[in-house]
Design an enzyme around this catalytic site. Sequence first.
Site, PDB file in Angstrom:
ATOM      1  N   LYS A 105       2.062  -3.476 -83.160  1.00 54.15           N
ATOM      2  CA  LYS A 105       0.627  -3.263 -83.381  1.00 54.15           C
ATOM      3  C   LYS A 105       0.028  -4.418 -84.178  1.00 54.15           C
ATOM      4  O   LYS A 105       0.625  -4.859 -85.156  1.00 54.15           O
ATOM      5  CB  LYS A 105       0.431  -1.963 -84.168  1.00 54.15           C
ATOM      6  CG  LYS A 105      -0.996  -1.758 -84.650  1.00 54.15           C
ATOM      7  CD  LYS A 105      -1.166  -0.439 -85.347  1.00 54.15           C
ATOM      8  CE  LYS A 105      -2.425  -0.414 -86.178  1.00 54.15           C
ATOM      9  NZ  LYS A 105      -3.648  -0.726 -85.424  1.00 54.15           N
TER      10      LYS A 105
ATOM     11  N   ASN B 210       5.128  -6.579 -78.681  1.00 54.69           N
ATOM     12  CA  ASN B 210       5.013  -5.122 -78.535  1.00 54.69           C
ATOM     13  C   ASN B 210       4.527  -4.407 -79.791  1.00 54.69           C
ATOM     14  O   ASN B 210       4.309  -3.201 -79.768  1.00 54.69           O
ATOM     15  CB  ASN B 210       6.373  -4.546 -78.129  1.00 54.69           C
ATOM     16  CG  ASN B 210       6.773  -4.991 -76.738  1.00 54.69           C
ATOM     17  OD1 ASN B 210       5.907  -5.220 -75.885  1.00 54.69           O
ATOM     18  ND2 ASN B 210       8.063  -5.152 -76.511  1.00 54.69           N
TER      19      ASN B 210
ATOM     20  N   ARG C  78     -13.999 -13.633 -88.976  1.00 56.64           N
ATOM     21  CA  ARG C  78     -13.902 -14.823 -89.830  1.00 56.64           C
ATOM     22  C   ARG C  78     -14.922 -15.872 -89.371  1.00 56.64           C
ATOM     23  O   ARG C  78     -15.647 -16.446 -90.184  1.00 56.64           O
ATOM     24  CB  ARG C  78     -12.473 -15.364 -89.704  1.00 56.64           C
ATOM     25  CG  ARG C  78     -12.168 -16.536 -90.564  1.00 56.64           C
ATOM     26  CD  ARG C  78     -10.707 -16.920 -90.406  1.00 56.64           C
ATOM     27  NE  ARG C  78      -9.848 -16.169 -91.286  1.00 56.64           N
ATOM     28  CZ  ARG C  78      -8.524 -16.298 -91.349  1.00 56.64           C
ATOM     29  NH1 ARG C  78      -7.916 -17.155 -90.561  1.00 56.64           N
ATOM     30  NH2 ARG C  78      -7.815 -15.614 -92.197  1.00 56.64           N
TER      31      ARG C  78
ATOM     32  N   GLU D 156      -6.727  -8.314 -74.303  1.00 53.87           N
ATOM     33  CA  GLU D 156      -5.902  -7.669 -73.263  1.00 53.87           C
ATOM     34  C   GLU D 156      -5.952  -8.419 -71.928  1.00 53.87           C
ATOM     35  O   GLU D 156      -5.700  -7.832 -70.870  1.00 53.87           O
ATOM     36  CB  GLU D 156      -6.278  -6.187 -73.036  1.00 53.87           C
ATOM     37  CG  GLU D 156      -6.655  -5.380 -74.259  1.00 53.87           C
ATOM     38  CD  GLU D 156      -5.520  -5.158 -75.259  1.00 53.87           C
ATOM     39  OE1 GLU D 156      -4.379  -5.524 -74.936  1.00 53.87           O
ATOM     40  OE2 GLU D 156      -5.786  -4.653 -76.353  1.00 53.87           O
TER      41      GLU D 156
ATOM     42  N   TRP E 279      -4.256   3.208 -65.570  1.00 59.06           N
ATOM     43  CA  TRP E 279      -3.424   4.358 -65.183  1.00 59.06           C
ATOM     44  C   TRP E 279      -4.259   5.646 -65.088  1.00 59.06           C
ATOM     45  O   TRP E 279      -3.805   6.642 -64.578  1.00 59.06           O
ATOM     46  CB  TRP E 279      -2.232   4.543 -66.128  1.00 59.06           C
ATOM     47  CG  TRP E 279      -2.562   4.447 -67.576  1.00 59.06           C
ATOM     48  CD1 TRP E 279      -2.947   5.456 -68.410  1.00 59.06           C
ATOM     49  CD2 TRP E 279      -2.518   3.270 -68.380  1.00 59.06           C
ATOM     50  NE1 TRP E 279      -3.148   4.976 -69.677  1.00 59.06           N
ATOM     51  CE2 TRP E 279      -2.894   3.646 -69.694  1.00 59.06           C
ATOM     52  CE3 TRP E 279      -2.198   1.931 -68.116  1.00 59.06           C
ATOM     53  CZ2 TRP E 279      -2.962   2.725 -70.737  1.00 59.06           C
ATOM     54  CZ3 TRP E 279      -2.274   1.024 -69.167  1.00 59.06           C
ATOM     55  CH2 TRP E 279      -2.643   1.418 -70.445  1.00 59.06           C
TER      56      TRP E 279
ATOM     57  N   LYS F  91      -2.279  -7.007 -82.445  1.00 59.68           N
ATOM     58  CA  LYS F  91      -2.761  -8.130 -81.620  1.00 59.68           C
ATOM     59  C   LYS F  91      -4.291  -8.143 -81.552  1.00 59.68           C
ATOM     60  O   LYS F  91      -4.926  -9.149 -81.867  1.00 59.68           O
ATOM     61  CB  LYS F  91      -2.162  -8.040 -80.205  1.00 59.68           C
ATOM     62  CG  LYS F  91      -0.634  -8.080 -80.207  1.00 59.68           C
ATOM     63  CD  LYS F  91      -0.058  -7.853 -78.842  1.00 59.68           C
ATOM     64  CE  LYS F  91      -0.198  -6.433 -78.342  1.00 59.68           C
ATOM     65  NZ  LYS F  91       0.569  -5.429 -79.110  1.00 59.68           N
ATOM     66  N   THR F  92      -4.855  -7.003 -81.171  1.00 64.38           N
ATOM     67  CA  THR F  92      -6.318  -6.943 -81.055  1.00 64.38           C
ATOM     68  C   THR F  92      -6.975  -7.059 -82.430  1.00 64.38           C
ATOM     69  O   THR F  92      -7.981  -7.766 -82.579  1.00 64.38           O
ATOM     70  CB  THR F  92      -6.731  -5.627 -80.344  1.00 64.38           C
ATOM     71  OG1 THR F  92      -6.218  -5.670 -79.013  1.00 64.38           O
ATOM     72  CG2 THR F  92      -8.228  -5.465 -80.286  1.00 64.38           C
ATOM     73  N   THR F  93      -6.386  -6.398 -83.416  1.00 62.56           N
ATOM     74  CA  THR F  93      -6.973  -6.489 -84.765  1.00 62.56           C
ATOM     75  C   THR F  93      -6.934  -7.931 -85.274  1.00 62.56           C
ATOM     76  O   THR F  93      -7.867  -8.380 -85.934  1.00 62.56           O
ATOM     77  CB  THR F  93      -6.272  -5.554 -85.773  1.00 62.56           C
ATOM     78  OG1 THR F  93      -4.882  -5.552 -85.518  1.00 62.56           O
ATOM     79  CG2 THR F  93      -6.787  -4.149 -85.692  1.00 62.56           C
TER      80      THR F  93
ATOM     81  N   PHE G 192      -8.762   3.015 -68.518  1.00 60.18           N
ATOM     82  CA  PHE G 192      -7.414   2.493 -68.349  1.00 60.18           C
ATOM     83  C   PHE G 192      -7.019   2.537 -66.882  1.00 60.18           C
ATOM     84  O   PHE G 192      -7.347   3.478 -66.177  1.00 60.18           O
ATOM     85  CB  PHE G 192      -6.411   3.322 -69.154  1.00 60.18           C
ATOM     86  CG  PHE G 192      -6.530   3.084 -70.615  1.00 60.18           C
ATOM     87  CD1 PHE G 192      -5.942   1.981 -71.216  1.00 60.18           C
ATOM     88  CD2 PHE G 192      -7.238   3.961 -71.406  1.00 60.18           C
ATOM     89  CE1 PHE G 192      -6.060   1.757 -72.571  1.00 60.18           C
ATOM     90  CE2 PHE G 192      -7.361   3.753 -72.772  1.00 60.18           C
ATOM     91  CZ  PHE G 192      -6.773   2.647 -73.353  1.00 60.18           C
TER      92      PHE G 192
HETATM   93  P1  ATP Z   1      -4.321  -3.005 -82.405  1.00 58.46           P
HETATM   94  O1  ATP Z   1      -5.544  -2.800 -81.523  1.00 58.46           O
HETATM   95  O2  ATP Z   1      -4.139  -1.840 -83.339  1.00 58.46           O
HETATM   96  O3  ATP Z   1      -4.286  -4.346 -83.052  1.00 58.46           O
HETATM   97  P2  ATP Z   1      -2.543  -3.975 -80.409  1.00 58.46           P
HETATM   98  O4  ATP Z   1      -3.692  -4.696 -79.818  1.00 58.46           O
HETATM   99  O5  ATP Z   1      -1.448  -4.794 -81.005  1.00 58.46           O
HETATM  100  O6  ATP Z   1      -3.045  -2.910 -81.453  1.00 58.46           O
HETATM  101  P3  ATP Z   1      -2.171  -2.642 -77.862  1.00 58.46           P
HETATM  102  O7  ATP Z   1      -0.954  -2.801 -77.060  1.00 58.46           O
HETATM  103  O8  ATP Z   1      -3.423  -3.289 -77.406  1.00 58.46           O
HETATM  104  O9  ATP Z   1      -1.817  -3.045 -79.359  1.00 58.46           O
HETATM  105  O10 ATP Z   1      -2.385  -1.100 -78.027  1.00 58.46           O
HETATM  106  C1  ATP Z   1      -3.540  -0.531 -78.509  1.00 58.46           C
HETATM  107  C2  ATP Z   1      -3.296   0.829 -79.092  1.00 58.46           C
HETATM  108  O11 ATP Z   1      -1.944   1.207 -79.016  1.00 58.46           O
HETATM  109  C3  ATP Z   1      -3.634   0.913 -80.593  1.00 58.46           C
HETATM  110  O12 ATP Z   1      -4.132   2.174 -80.842  1.00 58.46           O
HETATM  111  C4  ATP Z   1      -2.300   0.718 -81.261  1.00 58.46           C
HETATM  112  O13 ATP Z   1      -2.204   1.350 -82.528  1.00 58.46           O
HETATM  113  C5  ATP Z   1      -1.363   1.329 -80.279  1.00 58.46           C
HETATM  114  N1  ATP Z   1      -0.078   0.637 -80.339  1.00 58.46           N
HETATM  115  C6  ATP Z   1       0.146  -0.673 -80.538  1.00 58.46           C
HETATM  116  N2  ATP Z   1       1.452  -0.956 -80.570  1.00 58.46           N
HETATM  117  C7  ATP Z   1       2.089   0.210 -80.368  1.00 58.46           C
HETATM  118  C8  ATP Z   1       3.466   0.612 -80.285  1.00 58.46           C
HETATM  119  N3  ATP Z   1       4.451  -0.268 -80.443  1.00 58.46           N
HETATM  120  N4  ATP Z   1       3.736   1.918 -80.072  1.00 58.46           N
HETATM  121  C9  ATP Z   1       2.761   2.828 -79.921  1.00 58.46           C
HETATM  122  N5  ATP Z   1       1.436   2.519 -79.976  1.00 58.46           N
HETATM  123  C10 ATP Z   1       1.107   1.231 -80.196  1.00 58.46           C
HETATM  124 MG    MG Z   2      -4.690  -4.697 -78.095  1.00 55.83          MG
END
Ligand code: ATP
Ligand code: MG
Length: 201
Positions: free
Chosen positions: A44, A42, A56, A133, A98, A46-48, A96
């Site tokens: 932040k 949960n 890389r 995702e 939703w 994962k995508t980064t 999205f």
């Molecule tokens: P990122 O893309 O920053 O690596 P992520 O892939 O881990 O994030 P996702 O669930 O895909 O997270 O959500 C994407 C968006 O939601 C990003 O803008 C991220 O900053 C935000 N986000 C991620 N985790 C959370 C959280 N725990 N609460 C609120 N917003 C979140």
């Molecule tokens: Mg993500």
Amino acid sequence: MVDQTNKDERYKARQQKVQEKVNARVEAAQKEKGLFLVITGNGKGKTTSGFGTVARAVGHGQKCGVGQFIKGTWDCGERNLLESHGVTFAVMATGFTWDTQDKKADTAAAQETWAECKKMLADGSYDVVLLDELTYMVTYGYIELDEVVAAINNRPVMQSVIVTGRGAHRTLMELADTVSEVRNVKHAFENGVKARKGVDW
Ligand code: ATP
Ligand code: MG
């Protein structure tokens, strides 16, 4: 003085032991194959993390592909950068789920993107494929778990695959070579701070 000399020697001996252990483990890891990574949880990052790995690989001159599920019409900094570096993108056309609230349309869009991803997963010229995702597509039933498992199992042996998204299916985690779970400690959004260009997308 003698005490200090003894301390130094003991430190050196300890470090030597650590070095021997590390060397032995590096030597034991001799398998060479493409990896399957799952980045879930949960928090932040994962995508980064997925895109960081793609960057890389690109930096090593490797060929990469990215399938983006859910993100749809979002402006994506990584895409803006990496497309111009020869990375192939397959992006889900709708926004999205939703926002659209149309399961049929979402399923069709997911399937379309998945069809492109399957081509990458069957193509030995791709070194790294990021399926960003994808976990939600399986959870929502837009893409069959069995199909994902088959495509990952049958991919070229040296190809690496990264799946990101919350709530990764247990089967995907079992199949993966490496699983990382990003834990949410806190997030700016919870304090009313808007998502920020360059940091959040
Ligand atoms: P990122 O893309 O920053 O690596 P992520 O892939 O881990 O994030 P996702 O669930 O895909 O997270 O959500 C994407 C968006 O939601 C990003 O803008 C991220 O900053 C935000 N986000 C991620 N985790 C959370 C959280 N725990 N609460 C609120 N917003 C979140
Ligand atoms: Mg993500």
